[in-house]
Design an enzyme around this catalytic site. Structure first.
Site, PDB file in Angstrom:
ATOM      1  CB  SER A 665      -0.960  -0.021   1.399  1.00 55.88           C
ATOM      2  OG  SER A 665      -0.179   0.016   2.286  1.00 55.88           O
ATOM      3  CE  LYS A 708      -3.434   1.231   5.068  1.00 46.96           C
ATOM      4  NZ  LYS A 708      -3.274   0.662   3.822  1.00 46.96           N
TER       5      LYS A 708
END
Ligand code: ADP
Length: 758
Positions: A665, A708
């Site tokens: 990611s 996140k």
């Protein structure tokens, strides 16, 4: 003579009682000491005349006459030769006869006679070996005779024959005929002996079987009594039998157990094997065959209990209630197994406990972490030393009811090795079709697990075997936000810790600001386990203080927090103060929740080397290569010199954080930092991003958006770039954070750069 035949050459020792006999002997002794001994045809005749006697007799010499007490005369005589009665007189009070003497008639050649001799000896040898009454003396006597006629008479005297047969041998004067006749008799006798032996053997066997067992058992009882443990075994066995008969179990099971109890009764109590059977029976009888708790399921009550025990977790509670409702309607059939998945300390175990409480079931936890052997689940066969039942059966024993809630904790930490795959065994346990007759290797008899409610937990689903995963209904519990943690601490954890440490609520007061500071500066986790521990630590210190200082109460504020917990451990990465060239902020998802990470890039004149430093996993290294390839392919459009890969060295650095980071990611973050460094355009300091990149510049979706976002929010970021495909996940982000962040969904790298670069 009555019942006796004397052969020539034989010595005979007999008692004479009848008057006629005694008189005859006396007369003979006074004359020439010879008598004719003839047998009477019928031994019952008391006073025989000549007609009652066989005509062939034996002339014998009287060796000795002794008068015994009671008028009995004992004589020893020796046979001389055959003689036939031809004249008879009964005038002197005893019998007298005129006789013709016979010598043996030896026909045939010496060779033939030798053959007869050999044959007869052989027959005798066989007879001797089969007849235990004969001694070595008898054998030696026979073997030392070398005259065929004499041999025949000697053997005839030793073989057990009736009077008539013996007389027929005496009648025969032709030796070879006599030998032939004798051999026939011997063969017959051998046959008789053989049959006798067979009968004896059969009888013995039959007696043996019955007697032996009886005898051994009696002996055993005596030994046990001597050892002082006999009576106990009997009582114990009776106790077992009573318990077995009471079990609510199938007939086969009971039969098998009764057999074991029988085996136990026959074994001395002090042997190792008896101990094995005792442990076995105790274990099996300890299982909850008969008992179950009454399940009172009321969805309202269940909801209330879940609410009581847990803050937040709305979706989780909802899913659990749905699951329980379906289970209720299908009566437990066909419903999948619940799997609570999420990082440590988010309340998986405690949710399961609440479910047990709501259903009124017993709660038992089995930790599967580190199990990698099938027999841990299913047990060892009891022939192994130290064999035990498997974890499932041990849990049933602990539960003491047939329908507990069993929590299979950390199903993802279960491994497999050459000893068999425990997950296969677990599959059987969890399968409603199969677990009604679950077989543990140790227990051996089937046990019904169909009434058990199984719930599993896992930190990650990546390592759970596919077939297991298919059987389960997964409910995800992700981490908590700071404010959720605050509420959990204030409403649940503090109260629990105060009570557990023996304090009264009035004695301790933890300020809200202190709790917030513990959450932000002393813990970094997705769940609340460390937070709970820290609060526990404060309570312990406070308890000590109260006793030492006689104070009425203790107050903990964010100012004196350090006295209780020591120095702060964590500081959040705050956003950069200014926009910077070559520094981009990414977002990572680690096992303890979300984190921001800054990627730094320096570009120097050189020969095109690319260097990667920092704590990077393999996936991150590949992301970096992909990012650089993308930039080379698109250098013209990006306004970068096409030869940068030959004239410049690039150094990418990811400063080391508390936890290693990996995962697909960070591609767009690296690409952004490299482009910024090469074009010398700064990256916005209030933006963070997450997404993987393809060589064509497409942005791929990521996981853990909620965590996140939390991390970005904590760092003071206002805008986050996320892959277009993750747009639906925005709904998972808690509202308080969702409202304060600006999500920018992107599908290609150009959009990323347009948004991120000044
Ligand atoms: P896990 O099994 O996920 O590792 P636990 O169930 O052991 O976590 O939870 C750790 C502690 O946190 C327990 O004492 C539990 O009661 C508490 N806890 C977790 N989540 C909540 C919540 N939402 N509300 C109240 N207490 C919670």
């Amino acid at each position: 003579m009555r019942g006796m035949v004397l052969f020539p050459h034989m010595t005979l020792n007999f008692d004479a009682a009848r008057d006629v006999s005694v008189k005859a002997l006396e007369a003979a002794a006074s004359e020439n000491s010879t008598v004719l001994l003839a047998a009477q045809k019928d031994i019952s005749t008391e006073d025989p005349s000549f007609d009652d006697l066989y005509v062939m007799g034996t002339i014998a010499v009287i060796k000795q006459v002794m008068r015994m007490p009671g008028g009995v005369t004992r004589v020893i005589v020796r046979g001389i030769k055959r003689a036939e009665i031809v004249e008879c007189y009964a005038d002197k009070g005893y019998l007298r006869a005129g006789v013709i003497e016979y010598d043996d008639v030896l026909g045939g050649s010496a060779l033939v006679r030798e053959a007869y001799m050999k044959r007869l000896r052989k027959a005798y040898e066989e007879y001797f070996s089969q007849n235990p009454k004969l001694t070595a003396d008898n054998f030696m006597r026979v073997m030392s005779v070398y005259d065929l006629g004499e041999l025949c008479d000697t053997v005839a005297a030793e073989v057990e024959l009736d009077v008539a047969s013996k007389q027929s041998l005496l009648d025969e004067t032709d030796v070879s005929k006599r030998v032939e006749q004798l051999i026939i008799y011997i063969q017959n006798q051998l046959e008789v002996l053989k049959i006798e032996r067979q009968i004896a053997q059969k009888v013995k066997e039959r007696v043996d079987r019955n007697q032996r067992e009886y005898y051994l058992r009696e002996q055993l009882h005596v030994i046990q009594e001597e050892l002082g443990d006999g009576d106990g075994v009997k009582e114990e066995t009776d106790e077992y039998i009573k318990k077995i008969n009471k079990l609510k179990a199938p007939k086969d099971t009971k039969e098998k157990l009764l057999k074991e109890a029988d085996r136990f009764s026959k074994m001395p109590a002090s042997t190792a094997e008896s101990a094995v059977i005792r442990t076995y029976l105790d274990t099996v009888l300890d299982l909850p065959w008969n008992k179950s708790t009454k399940e009172d399921f009321d969805i309202k009550k269940a909801e209330q209990i879940l609410e009581e025990d847990h803050y937040g977790l709305e979706k989780v509670k909802e899913r659990i209630l749905e699951y329980l409702a379906v289970r209720r309607l299908t009566e437990g059939k066909s419903s999948a197994i619940l799997c609570l998945a999420g990082p440590p300390g988010v309340g998986k175990t405690s949710v399961a406990k609440s479910v047990a409480r709501a259903l009124g079931r017993k709660y038992v936890r089995i930790s599967l972490g580190g199990i990698h052997d099938e027999s841990d689940i299913r047990g060892h066969r009891k022939t192994y030393i130290g064999a035990m039942e498997g974890r499932i059966m041990a849990a049933m024993k602990e539960a003491k009811t047939k329908n507990p809630l069993i929590l299979l904790d950390e199903i993802d930490k279960m491994g497999a090795d050459y000893k068999g795959d425990p997950s296969a065994a677990l599959l059987e346990v969890l399968d409603y079709e199969q677990n009604a007759a679950f077989r543990d290797h140790y227990i051996e008899v089937p046990f019904d697990l169909s009434k058990v409610l199984f719930i599993t937990t896992a930190n990650t689903l990546d390592t759970v075997s596919r077939p297991l995963l298919d059987r389960m209904e997964v409910i995800k519990l992700s981490g908590y936000t700071s404010s959720e943690k605050f509420h959990i601490a204030k409403d649940y954890l503090v109260k629990k810790a105060v009570k557990n440490n023996g304090l009264k609520p009035s004695q301790i007061n933890i300020a809200d600001a202190a709790i917030k500071r513990i959450i932000d500066c002393y813990t970094r986790e997705a769940g609340v386990r460390k937070l709970e521990q820290s609060i526990g630590k404060i309570c312990r210190k406070a308890a000590k203080q109260l006793l030492e200082t006689n104070k009425k109460s203790v107050r903990i504020t964010s100012k004196n927090l350090e006295d209780y917990l020591g120095k702060e451990r964590y500081h959040f990465d705050a956003m950069n103060e200014h926009d910077e060239v070559g520094v981009a902020r990414g977002l990572a998802w680690t096992s303890v929740g979300g984190e921001t990470l800054s990627v730094e890039v320096s570009v120097m004149p050189g020969s095109g080397k690319v260097e990667l430093t920092g704590k990077l996993g393999d996936v991150m290294k590949e992301s970096a290569s992909a990012a650089i390839s993308y930039i080379r392919a698109n250098s013209k459009a990006l306004g970068i010199s096409e030869t940068f890969h030959k004239t410049k060295d690039i150094h990418i650095h990811v400063p080391e954080g508390a936890v290693p980071k990996d995962g697909p990611s960070a591609g767009i973050t690296m690409a952004t930092a490299v482009v910024s460094a090469l074009t010398e355009s700064p990256v916005r300091n209030d933006i963070a991003m997450t997404g993987e990149i393809t060589l064509r510049g497409r942005v791929l979706p990521i996981g853990g958006l909620k965590e996140k976002s939390l991390a970005a929010y904590r760092a003071g970021i206002t805008d986050i770039i996320i892959p277009e495909e993750n747009k639906p996940d925005i709904d998972d982000v808690p509202r308080e954070i969702r409202d304060k962040l600006n999500f920018i969904p992107v599908s290609s790298m150009d959009t990323v750069l347009r948004n991120a670069l000044r």
